[in-house]
Design an enzyme around this catalytic site. Structure first.
Site, mmCIF file in Angstrom:
data_model
loop_
_atom_site.group_PDB
_atom_site.id
_atom_site.type_symbol
_atom_site.label_atom_id
_atom_site.label_comp_id
_atom_site.label_asym_id
_atom_site.label_seq_id
_atom_site.Cartn_x
_atom_site.Cartn_y
_atom_site.Cartn_z
ATOM 1 N NE ARG A 71 0.769 3.064 6.316
ATOM 2 C CZ ARG A 71 2.082 2.990 6.283
ATOM 3 N NH1 ARG A 71 2.693 2.234 5.374
ATOM 4 N NH2 ARG A 71 2.807 3.673 7.138
ATOM 5 C CD GLU A 103 7.433 8.920 6.033
ATOM 6 O OE1 GLU A 103 6.652 9.297 6.940
ATOM 7 O OE2 GLU A 103 7.619 7.718 5.756
ATOM 8 N N PRO A 121 3.765 -9.179 19.295
ATOM 9 C CG PRO A 121 3.916 -9.049 21.620
ATOM 10 C CD PRO A 121 3.331 -8.372 20.428
ATOM 11 C CD GLU A 146 11.008 3.251 -8.349
ATOM 12 O OE1 GLU A 146 10.457 2.164 -8.611
ATOM 13 O OE2 GLU A 146 12.195 3.523 -8.617
ATOM 14 C CD GLU A 148 8.123 6.812 1.716
ATOM 15 O OE1 GLU A 148 7.998 6.548 2.900
ATOM 16 O OE2 GLU A 148 9.102 7.430 1.272
#
Length: 189
Positions: A71, A103, A121, A146, A148
């Site tokens: 991440r 995945e 929000p 591509e 991932e």
């Protein structure tokens, strides 16, 4: 569910101005809106205009299928439930089935909607749709995008519950997914 919004709450609402795109990116557009409150207070507010996402809790032999991926915002690996962006024109259910198979290499025989929330929000205008996938069948093949890079693993439900909020499980939306799963199961993991 009980309604917690009352007529006197109308004074809390703001009139939204027309969005002005400040930046277009691959994952979202950054927009500004000049909004006005019911008492005339004005301000410019930044909104992330992003497509909706799906998160899939994949139940397999009393365990969960989880994915590990990098991440960029956290600059670290993260253990998460499978999921991703809903393609333009795609229904959330179709996206959930597609993302699960891409995945993890598993197809779901049964898919149940658990709920929908806004990820934040204060800043985002999109929603995350949560699903429970059951009766899984292995295809034996991931079909990743591509950019991932994902490792799939199976963890016990207890391991996932204990992991939430730790350095290896930093994604807040995964905690919401688990909460909706527990609610669906009458308070049980």
């Amino acid at each position: 569910m009980k309604n917690y919004f009352f007529p006197e709450d109308d004074k809390l609402k703001w009139k939204e101005g027309k969005p002005e795109t400040l930046l277009k990116t691959v994952v979202c557009n950054v927009t500004s809106r000049h909004n006005v409150s019911s008492d005339g207070t004005e301000g410019d507010y930044i909104i992330m205009d992003a497509p909706d996402w799906v998160i899939v809790i994949a139940e397999h032999d009393e365990n969960f299928l989880m994915v590990k991926q990098w991440r960029h915002g956290e600059a670290a690996l993260s253990v998460e439930f499978p999921g991703g962006v809903i393609d333009a024109g795609e229904e959330p259910e179709a996206a959930a089935l597609r993302e699960l198979e891409e995945e993890t290499g598993y197809k779901a025989g049964k898919l149940t909607k658990l709920g929908t929330v806004n990820p934040n929000p204060a800043l985002f205008n999109n929603h995350v749709h949560f699903f429970l996938a059951e009766d899984l069948q292995a295809t034996g093949k991931q079909n990743l995008d591509e950019d991932e890079f994902i490792n799939c693993m199976e963890l016990t439900k207890k391991e996932v519950l204990e992991g939430m909020g730790t350095k290896q499980f930093p994604h807040a939306i995964m905690g919401m997914a688990l909460s909706l799963y527990i609610k669906h199961n009458g308070g049980r993991i």
